[in-house]
Design an enzyme around this catalytic site. Structure first.
Site, PDB file in Angstrom:
ATOM      1  N   ASP A 205       0.666  -1.322  -0.013  1.00  0.00           N
ATOM      2  CA  ASP A 205      -0.126   0.054   0.004  1.00  0.00           C
ATOM      3  C   ASP A 205       0.875   1.224  -0.019  1.00  0.00           C
ATOM      4  O   ASP A 205       1.612   1.374   0.906  1.00  0.00           O
ATOM      5  CB  ASP A 205      -0.779  -0.081   1.198  1.00  0.00           C
ATOM      6  CG  ASP A 205      -1.946   0.834   1.059  1.00  0.00           C
ATOM      7  OD1 ASP A 205      -2.095   1.814   0.219  1.00  0.00           O
ATOM      8  OD2 ASP A 205      -3.091   0.840   2.225  1.00  0.00           O
TER       9      ASP A 205
ATOM     10  N   ASP B  79     -10.420   3.944  -1.669  1.00  0.00           N
ATOM     11  CA  ASP B  79     -10.955   3.037  -0.665  1.00  0.00           C
ATOM     12  C   ASP B  79     -12.566   2.872  -0.676  1.00  0.00           C
ATOM     13  O   ASP B  79     -13.091   4.077  -0.583  1.00  0.00           O
ATOM     14  CB  ASP B  79     -10.682   3.271   0.774  1.00  0.00           C
ATOM     15  CG  ASP B  79      -9.235   3.156   0.970  1.00  0.00           C
ATOM     16  OD1 ASP B  79      -8.370   3.101   0.162  1.00  0.00           O
ATOM     17  OD2 ASP B  79      -8.823   3.049   2.288  1.00  0.00           O
TER      18      ASP B  79
HETATM   19  C1  GLA Z   1      -5.516   2.183   2.469  1.00  0.00           C
HETATM   20  C2  GLA Z   1      -5.860   1.100   1.865  1.00  0.00           C
HETATM   21  C3  GLA Z   1      -7.030   0.348   2.343  1.00  0.00           C
HETATM   22  C4  GLA Z   1      -6.548  -0.266   3.875  1.00  0.00           C
HETATM   23  C5  GLA Z   1      -5.872   0.770   4.725  1.00  0.00           C
HETATM   24  C6  GLA Z   1      -5.077   0.260   5.753  1.00  0.00           C
HETATM   25  O1  GLA Z   1      -6.311   3.206   2.840  1.00  0.00           O
HETATM   26  O2  GLA Z   1      -6.263   1.648   0.531  1.00  0.00           O
HETATM   27  O3  GLA Z   1      -7.614  -0.825   1.870  1.00  0.00           O
HETATM   28  O4  GLA Z   1      -5.651  -1.215   3.497  1.00  0.00           O
HETATM   29  O5  GLA Z   1      -4.908   1.649   3.824  1.00  0.00           O
HETATM   30  O6  GLA Z   1      -4.606   1.320   6.618  1.00  0.00           O
END
Ligand code: GLA
Length: 519
Positions: A272, A332
């Site tokens: 990520d 997200d």
């Molecule tokens: C980001 C990702 C999410 C999740 C969070 C965890 O926002 O896009 O899918 O993994 O981090 O902190």
């Protein structure tokens, strides 16, 4: 006389000050002063570290600007609006990110965006404080094409902790989820991965070895347990020094971490972007991901590489060349129809990039998290399957309703998702809130889905000519309601529930004599 002059001067002084700060039609002196550097010690993470948010707020005449630094990265402050004592802070996307009020040396703030929406926070004024600088970038590999680091012949199916549990995930809960996956029949329906998302990380030892925090006492033993149930274990990290939840990332430890993950028996890594954005230029993103791809490739274990950088920099064009098997295509997902439908129906530009072994990922499912109606859950499942998207569940499987389970285990819908041609479906046309989608399947069948994005049920007359088929000889089965859909006069009259879908599959034998493909 002298006294009189002095008292007139003292009396008029505030008016002079106001006049001298007159600017653009506003008395700035009357606005609350929120300039300065403010620090919010938001909460303590499971690794014992404090999660800080810094606000650096400046003003030039009547323009307020600055930045908000989180462990995961920064937002720019581009504007502030004031009303009475209250203010609103805007970021570079034009959204209000915080509303607040100053009380002496404190700002009392409420988040307006993201998963923390509505959360109150207090930031304290600090003197002579500088927001810590991020580390310098590390050398990056020259770009080349490396093969996938793991195998994903069909879109990966499984479960991940983030959507429902966020930081409330631990070894015990993962084991319970594993048991529930087996007991409920989800494993046998094809869901194989159990992914620990962010917040598992502990700190590094003197040799730089990462360990899990106290929530996960023994990762290897957990992986053994997951494997003993016929399932696979996924984990999470970031190319930056901090993950999005503020935990330890893999920055400068890419090889070391991939070997650690391999030694634990990890089968998938979600990687990520998060705080890497403070260090690397966005044009270096591909090389940054390739660096971890190369590390995984030499880790001694096949580990599926799951890229998460929210669809930036045309990742569809290069995700597979850095070893990736799936890549996120956008922001997200949130637990709401608004979020699910906005993301799901806006995937068209990615269609060409999916194929066997490498998949577009519109994000994890929100089915079973309580915000969607049955029809909306069916739409979510159907749309992701038409998109050949990974089906990564995001709910609490230990408490799943029979209704949700039936949505998640509909084998005919799963078969569309998992179809080995690996060709992503697409919208044929949209018509007053109705969207007609098509997906070609490996045996020559075609899946058609008629979605109703309206808030009311709709009767929709689907014309075979319009979807490129002559009128079929047989009736089709509605794959959700398992009823027959009849046609006559070249059309099929469908009742499509509000936010719902009718999806059916046209057999190759049925269409072969009559179909006129037009794509
Ligand atoms: C980001 C990702 C999410 C999740 C969070 C965890 O926002 O896009 O899918 O993994 O981090 O902190």
């Amino acid at each position: 006389m002298g006294l009189m002059i002095i008292s007139i001067f003292v009396f008029l002084l505030p008016a002079f000050i106001h006049m001298s700060s007159w600017d653009g039609g506003r008395y700035l002196a009357t606005l609350p002063d929120i300039t300065g550097t403010w620090v919010c010690a938001d909460h303590q993470n499971w690794d014992g570290r404090t999660y800080y948010i810094y606000f650096e707020i400046r003003r030039n005449k009547n323009a307020v600007f600055g930045r908000i630094r989180y462990p995961w990265g920064e937002r720019k402050i581009t504007r502030a609006d004031f009303e009475g004592n209250q203010f609103e802070l805007y970021d570079q996307t034009g959204n209000v990110v915080f509303v607040g009020e100053r009380f002496g040396a404190e700002l009392h703030l409420v988040s307006k965006v993201g998963p923390q929406k509505g959360k109150p926070r207090i930031a304290k004024l600090t003197n002579n404080f500088h927001i810590p600088d991020p580390p310098f970038p590390l050398p990056l590999p020259a770009l080349k094409k490396i093969p996938q680091t793991g195998e994903a012949p069909a879109p990966p199916m499984g479960w991940s902790s983030w959507n429902h549990f966020a930081d409330r995930i631990d070894d015990k809960t993962i084991r319970e989820i594993v048991d529930a996956m087996v007991r409920s029949g989800l494993r046998d329906a094809g869901y194989r991965y159990v992914n620990i998302d962010d917040t598992w990380e502990g700190v590094r030892d003197g040799k730089g070895e990462i360990s899990a925090n106290s929530k996960f006492p023994n990762m290897k033993a957990l992986a053994d347990y997951v494997h003993s149930k016929g399932l696979l274990l996924g984990i999470y990290s970031s190319p930056g020094p901090r993950t999005c939840a503020g935990y330890e990332g893999s920055f400068g430890h890419e090889e070391q971490d991939s070997k650690t993950f391999a030694s634990w028996g990890i089968d998938l890594l979600k990687y990520d972007w998060c705080s890497a954005g403070l260090i690397y230029r966005s044009e270096d993103m591909r090389a940054v991901y390739q660096k971890m791809g190369e590390a995984l490739a030499s880790s001694g274990r096949k580990i599926v590489f799951n890229l998460c950088q929210y669809g930036q920099r045309d990742v569809g064009r290069w995700g597979k060349y850095v070893g990736g098997s799936l890549w996120r295509t956008g922001p997200d997902i949130e637990n709401s129809w608004q979020s699910v439908s906005t993301i799901g129906f806006s995937q068209t530009k990615w269609t060409q990039f999916a194929g066997p072994g490498h998949w577009n990922d519109p994000d994890m499912l929100e089915i079973g998290n309580g915000a969607l109606t049955l029809e909306e859950e069916r739409t979510h499942m159907t749309l992701w399957s038409m998109l050949a998207a990974p089906l990564i569940l995001g709910n609490d499987l230990r408490h799943i309703t029979p209704e949700t389970l039936s949505v998640l285990t509909n084998r005919e819908i799963i078969a569309i998702d998992q179809d080995r041609l690996g060709k992503q479906g697409y919208r044929l046309y949209a018509d007053g809130g109705i969207e007609v989608w098509k997906r070609n399947l490996i045996n020559g069948d075609i899946a058609f889905a008629v979605f109703n994005r309206n808030d009311q049920n709709r009767q929709y007359t689907l014309s075979f000519a319009k979807i490129g088929l002559l009128e079929p000889q047989a009736s089709f089965r509605d794959l959700w309601r398992q009823t027959l859909l009849h046609s006559s006069g070249g059309v099929m009259k469908l009742n499509v529930p509000a936010h719902g879908v009718v999806v059916f599959r046209v057999r190759a034998t049925e269409k072969s004599s009559s179909a006129t493909e037009r794509e």
